[in-house]
Motif scaffolding. Structure first.
Motif, PDB file in Angstrom:
ATOM      1  N   MET A 206       0.852  -1.195   0.000  1.00 32.68           N
ATOM      2  CA  MET A 206       0.000   0.000   0.000  1.00 32.68           C
ATOM      3  C   MET A 206       0.879   1.233   0.000  1.00 32.68           C
ATOM      4  O   MET A 206       1.749   1.372   0.878  1.00 32.68           O
ATOM      5  CB  MET A 206      -0.893   0.002   1.234  1.00 32.68           C
ATOM      6  CG  MET A 206      -2.011  -1.000   1.137  1.00 32.68           C
ATOM      7  SD  MET A 206      -2.806  -1.252   2.702  1.00 32.68           S
ATOM      8  CE  MET A 206      -2.019  -2.738   3.228  1.00 32.68           C
ATOM      9  N   LEU A 207       0.674   2.086  -0.985  1.00 33.92           N
ATOM     10  CA  LEU A 207       1.495   3.304  -1.075  1.00 33.92           C
ATOM     11  C   LEU A 207       0.642   4.525  -0.765  1.00 33.92           C
ATOM     12  O   LEU A 207      -0.522   4.609  -1.176  1.00 33.92           O
ATOM     13  CB  LEU A 207       2.060   3.456  -2.491  1.00 33.92           C
ATOM     14  CG  LEU A 207       3.198   2.537  -2.922  1.00 33.92           C
ATOM     15  CD1 LEU A 207       3.675   2.920  -4.305  1.00 33.92           C
ATOM     16  CD2 LEU A 207       4.362   2.601  -1.935  1.00 33.92           C
ATOM     17  N   SER A 208       1.197   5.453  -0.026  1.00 32.56           N
ATOM     18  CA  SER A 208       0.529   6.736   0.205  1.00 32.56           C
ATOM     19  C   SER A 208       1.578   7.826   0.043  1.00 32.56           C
ATOM     20  O   SER A 208       2.790   7.543   0.079  1.00 32.56           O
ATOM     21  CB  SER A 208      -0.091   6.784   1.597  1.00 32.56           C
ATOM     22  OG  SER A 208       0.910   6.568   2.566  1.00 32.56           O
ATOM     23  N   MET A 209       1.164   9.038  -0.107  1.00 33.54           N
ATOM     24  CA  MET A 209       2.128  10.107  -0.359  1.00 33.54           C
ATOM     25  C   MET A 209       1.694  11.404   0.312  1.00 33.54           C
ATOM     26  O   MET A 209       0.500  11.679   0.447  1.00 33.54           O
ATOM     27  CB  MET A 209       2.286  10.342  -1.867  1.00 33.54           C
ATOM     28  CG  MET A 209       3.330  11.385  -2.163  1.00 33.54           C
ATOM     29  SD  MET A 209       3.808  11.526  -3.892  1.00 33.54           S
ATOM     30  CE  MET A 209       2.351  11.319  -4.770  1.00 33.54           C
ATOM     31  N   GLY A 210       2.660  12.193   0.713  1.00 35.30           N
ATOM     32  CA  GLY A 210       2.383  13.491   1.302  1.00 35.30           C
ATOM     33  C   GLY A 210       3.236  14.552   0.646  1.00 35.30           C
ATOM     34  O   GLY A 210       4.374  14.281   0.240  1.00 35.30           O
TER      35      GLY A 210
ATOM     36  N   LEU B  27       8.483  15.576  -1.316  1.00 31.73           N
ATOM     37  CA  LEU B  27       7.412  14.582  -1.296  1.00 31.73           C
ATOM     38  C   LEU B  27       7.872  13.393  -0.458  1.00 31.73           C
ATOM     39  O   LEU B  27       9.048  13.018  -0.509  1.00 31.73           O
ATOM     40  CB  LEU B  27       7.113  14.093  -2.710  1.00 31.73           C
ATOM     41  CG  LEU B  27       6.610  15.167  -3.683  1.00 31.73           C
ATOM     42  CD1 LEU B  27       6.751  14.685  -5.112  1.00 31.73           C
ATOM     43  CD2 LEU B  27       5.151  15.507  -3.380  1.00 31.73           C
ATOM     44  N   VAL B  28       6.943  12.850   0.321  1.00 28.87           N
ATOM     45  CA  VAL B  28       7.273  11.671   1.127  1.00 28.87           C
ATOM     46  C   VAL B  28       6.306  10.554   0.761  1.00 28.87           C
ATOM     47  O   VAL B  28       5.086  10.715   0.878  1.00 28.87           O
ATOM     48  CB  VAL B  28       7.197  11.961   2.642  1.00 28.87           C
ATOM     49  CG1 VAL B  28       7.502  10.697   3.436  1.00 28.87           C
ATOM     50  CG2 VAL B  28       8.144  13.069   3.036  1.00 28.87           C
ATOM     51  N   ALA B  29       6.854   9.457   0.258  1.00 29.47           N
ATOM     52  CA  ALA B  29       6.024   8.280  -0.047  1.00 29.47           C
ATOM     53  C   ALA B  29       6.141   7.318   1.123  1.00 29.47           C
ATOM     54  O   ALA B  29       7.206   7.204   1.743  1.00 29.47           O
ATOM     55  CB  ALA B  29       6.514   7.623  -1.320  1.00 29.47           C
ATOM     56  N   HIS B  30       5.040   6.661   1.434  1.00 29.12           N
ATOM     57  CA  HIS B  30       5.042   5.729   2.556  1.00 29.12           C
ATOM     58  C   HIS B  30       4.544   4.367   2.079  1.00 29.12           C
ATOM     59  O   HIS B  30       3.472   4.270   1.470  1.00 29.12           O
ATOM     60  CB  HIS B  30       4.135   6.264   3.668  1.00 29.12           C
ATOM     61  CG  HIS B  30       4.181   5.423   4.891  1.00 29.12           C
ATOM     62  ND1 HIS B  30       5.274   5.371   5.704  1.00 29.12           N
ATOM     63  CD2 HIS B  30       3.262   4.583   5.425  1.00 29.12           C
ATOM     64  CE1 HIS B  30       5.038   4.531   6.695  1.00 29.12           C
ATOM     65  NE2 HIS B  30       3.822   4.046   6.544  1.00 29.12           N
ATOM     66  N   ALA B  31       5.359   3.342   2.340  1.00 32.92           N
ATOM     67  CA  ALA B  31       5.000   1.990   1.892  1.00 32.92           C
ATOM     68  C   ALA B  31       4.687   1.118   3.089  1.00 32.92           C
ATOM     69  O   ALA B  31       5.476   1.059   4.038  1.00 32.92           O
ATOM     70  CB  ALA B  31       6.154   1.384   1.099  1.00 32.92           C
ATOM     71  N   LYS B  32       3.544   0.447   3.047  1.00 37.66           N
ATOM     72  CA  LYS B  32       3.197  -0.463   4.147  1.00 37.66           C
ATOM     73  C   LYS B  32       2.441  -1.660   3.599  1.00 37.66           C
ATOM     74  O   LYS B  32       1.940  -1.629   2.460  1.00 37.66           O
ATOM     75  CB  LYS B  32       2.395   0.251   5.234  1.00 37.66           C
ATOM     76  CG  LYS B  32       1.040   0.732   4.805  1.00 37.66           C
ATOM     77  CD  LYS B  32       0.354   1.456   5.945  1.00 37.66           C
ATOM     78  CE  LYS B  32      -0.998   2.003   5.487  1.00 37.66           C
ATOM     79  NZ  LYS B  32      -1.682   2.782   6.508  1.00 37.66           N
TER      80      LYS B  32
END
Lengths: 288, 437
Positions: A31-35, A46-51
């Motif tokens: 699951m990828l999200s971004m800020g 930009l910060v991508a977050h992988a979980k």
């Protein structure tokens, strides 16, 4: 004979496909999200977050290579850069100068991220929409902080109403709210006014404190911060403890009381011993 | 009659040559010392990596051994000073035994500390750059002081005996005669000399008590000033001192039996001495048991999370066999043996003494090492074997060698000097005869 051979081939092939399908089943969903972050109206990143979810629990995924694109288009020309997720599952990409032209073209942008497929995870995608905005921090003499949130509409910056933001003082390990109110909401002028109630808070040697206003995880504007240095703190003069006589000081700098006590005991006891050695001399003389 | 008796005392108490048993005993001790020395040379050339000490257990059996030596040395102050100052005369034949145990133990305590240092060539830095605030520096100061006081306390009462030994030239070898001449040829039994000597002994007896308390209190503070489970205690000074008096008294019981049976000293070290010394050991064992209850029951009652792992390791975990062995052998069994009059006979008392000494050695190990394996802030990413400690052959060899060395010092002392003060025994016998009349 050939029929039996063919049967074996079929069984082997079926086994192979079943193993392959099991192997595919073993892959977890990434699951990828971004800020989007804009610090002090200067630095964009930009910060991508992988979980992923394993055994019903979310876990951060490190070592995932992520490509960042501008304008929701994974064309090579829109590529901003790549980054690899760390132990916390975060991959950070500073906005490159080469993206300036594209950035200036519009007041709204959609950023896209695409992860590279690995043995454990398939390719995943994520996007975030951002409207250009900025924070402005002003102060008054009576220690009031006025923060204004402005959004770029065409070519003009217009105030934004109804957005939550925080006003705090930057400290070493985190931010300290300027007063008991945790969050403020902008009014029709796009502003909030916060009273500074942290008197005698230690600042630097001139009493400087850094105020910070923050919009956090906003659906339209992302994460914005703005800072301002004010002389509202108490002056902090650093006094070196290095040469002070303390129990934790270096050699030769023990407290006076300890030196007095220790040397008195040592001198007294060894004085007695020296006196007794003198007694041996006296005994010796008596025997001569 | 009186002269005959005096002559008999002298003949009985003069040092005796080693017999066959004595020579075997000395050969065994020398062999153990040499093995220990070889192991130390190996450690010196390869470094402390030859030991099992790692980032967690940085203090192993060397430090346990050090604490044991410091503890057993305290008996000098108990028998010589405390009993002398309280006008207890039955302990006269035991004073020299206690003092030589003290001197040999404190000598090897100093040696074993150097052994524990990875770079002994840097030992002088402790004096050049030592911080007065550090308990390690205090320990160096008190150990040195205690060593000199014990040596003087051994020397002053020896002066009249040296004169007696010089009279019996035929019983001594040439080099021993030279040694006696060097040490005490000036002693002429003059009343002024006795006056000075007695005054010195009294001063030493008074001085040695606070120094002895300091030496073991400071040793306990090496641990107690460190914030760790099992050491973070205000009880440590008293706990260590009571334990030290116990192991020292146990050591004296063993030495009494060995000297008594080997040198045929039944007339001088009597059943009465074993009876009284046995009672002293029971009292000290009960006292130490009391401190142990304090030391373990209170934290176990609270069972604070960081202490829990350490305490459970001791009570039921990895260290439980050694812990319960130490408690049983150093306190419970000796109490059970010595509390009965039959148990205070020489042989059972000797067995009780051995139990006390062995149990006390393991008790020191229990104090030192398990705590180090359970720090408040565990280290990350250390190899699994760092979490356990079992001494290597080098450590065992060096420790056993040091224990053999201490016994060798006592053995040679008993060969060169009378192990029971001759002059004091004669004086007390005369006084006793006089009182009878």
């Amino acid at each position: 004979m050939s029929t039996i051979k063919n049967k074996y081939i079929v069984v082997v092939l079926l086994s192979f496909f079943s193993i392959a399908s099991f192997a595919q089943d073993a892959k977890n969903d990434l699951m990828l999200s971004m800020g989007y972050y804009n610090n002090n109206n200067l630095t964009h990143y930009l910060v991508a977050h992988a979980k992923t979810k394993i055994d019903g629990k979310f876990q951060m995924v490190p070592d995932i290579t992520i490509k960042f694109y501008i304008n929701n288009d994974s064309a090579a020309t829109n590529l901003l850069g790549t980054a690899v997720t760390n132990d916390k599952g975060d991959a950070v990409l500073m906005m490159p100068p080469s993206a300036k032209t594209e950035w200036m073209k519009s007041v709204k942008h959609t950023f896209a991220i695409v992860s590279t497929a690995t043995k454990l995870y398939d390719e995943a995608k994520g996007t975030v929409d951002v409207s250009k905005a900025k924070l402005k921090v002003d102060t008054t003499e009576d220690k009031k902080v006025i923060v204004t949130l402005l959004e770029l509409k065409d070519t003009a910056w217009v105030p934004v109403k109804g957005v939550d933001l925080k006003v705090a003082i930057k400290r070493l390990d985190g931010d300290l709210n300027v007063n008991e109110t945790a969050t403020f909401t902008t009014d029709s002028t796009g502003s909030i006014t916060a009273e500074f109630k942290r008197d005698s808070l230690p600042g630097d040697k001139e009493g400087n404190l850094t105020l910070i206003a923050k919009v956090e995880d906003n659906d339209i504007y992302g994460n914005l911060t703005a800072e301002k240095v004010v002389k509202w703190g108490s002056k902090f003069q650093y006094v070196s403890q290095f040469d002070r006589r303390t129990l934790f000081a270096r050699r030769g700098h023990s407290p006076w009381w300890l030196e007095l006590l220790a040397y008195t005991i040592v001198v007294s006891v060894w004085g007695v011993l020296i006196y007794l050695i003198g007694s041996i001399r006296k005994i010796k003389k008596l025997g001569v | 009659m009186e002269n005959l008796e005096k002559e008999q005392i002298v003949q009985d108490l003069l040092p005796q040559e080693f017999g066959k048993q004595g020579k075997i005993w000395v050969a065994c001790l020398v062999t153990l010392c040499l093995i220990g020395f070889a192991a130390y040379c190996h450690q010196l050339s390869k470094g402390l990596v030859v030991t099992a000490m790692r980032d967690y257990a940085s203090w192993g059996i060397y430090i346990s051994n050090f604490v044991f030596f410091v503890a057993i040395s305290l008996v000098g102050s108990l028998i010589t000073a405390v009993l002398r100052l309280t006008d207890v005369h039955w302990s006269t034949p035991l004073t020299r035994i206690a003092e030589i145990i003290a001197v040999s133990a404190i000598t090897f305590a100093s040696i074993i500390i150097v052994v524990d240092m990875g770079r002994p060539d840097r030992f002088y830095n402790l004096f050049l750059h030592g911080r007065l605030q550090s308990p390690i520096v205090w320990d160096v100061i008190v150990i040195t002081t205690y060593f000199f006081i014990s040596l003087l306390l051994l020397y002053f009462p020896l002066l009249p005996d040296l004169k007696i030994m010089l009279k019996y030239k035929e019983r001594t070898s040439k080099w021993m005669y030279k040694l006696y001449t060097f040490l005490g040829s000036f002693w002429k039994d003059k009343p002024e000399q006795f006056s000075l000597s007695n005054k010195a002994i009294n001063i030493l007896s008074i001085t040695i008590i606070p120094v002895a308390f300091s030496i073991h209190t400071v040793t306990s503070w090496l641990f107690a000033t460190t914030y760790r489970p099992g050491w973070d205690s205000t009880n440590f000074g008293a706990y260590f001192i009571s334990g030290a008096f116990l192991v020292g008294s146990g050591g004296v019981l063993v030495a009494m039996y060995v000297f008594r049976s080997h040198y045929k000293l039944q007339k001088y070290i009597t059943y009465d001495h074993f009876d009284k010394m046995g009672k002293v050991v029971v009292m000290l064992a009960l006292l130490y048991l009391y401190f142990n209850v304090n030391e373990f029951l209170v934290p176990a009652f609270k069972m604070k999370k960081p202490e829990e792992e350490h305490l459970k390791g001791l009570f039921t975990g990895e260290f439980a066999p050694i812990f319960w062995f130490a408690i049983t052998t150093s306190m419970l069994l000796p109490i059970l043996i010595l509390i009965y009059k039959k148990g205070r006979r020489p042989f059972p008392a000797f067995i009780a003494g051995i139990l006390v000494v062995i149990g006390s050695w393991f008790k020191r190990y229990i104090i030192v090492t398990p705590t180090l394996l359970h720090p408040f802030l565990p280290m990350r990413d250390v190899p699994a074997n760092y979490h356990h400690y079992f001494p290597t052959w080098e450590e065992w060899a060096i420790c056993i060698g040091s224990l053999a060395g201490a016994l060798l010092v006592i053995t040679f002392f008993a060969r060169i000097f009378p192990i029971i003060p001759i002059h004091e025994t004669i004086t007390e016998t005369e006084e006793h005869e006089h009182d009878k009349k």
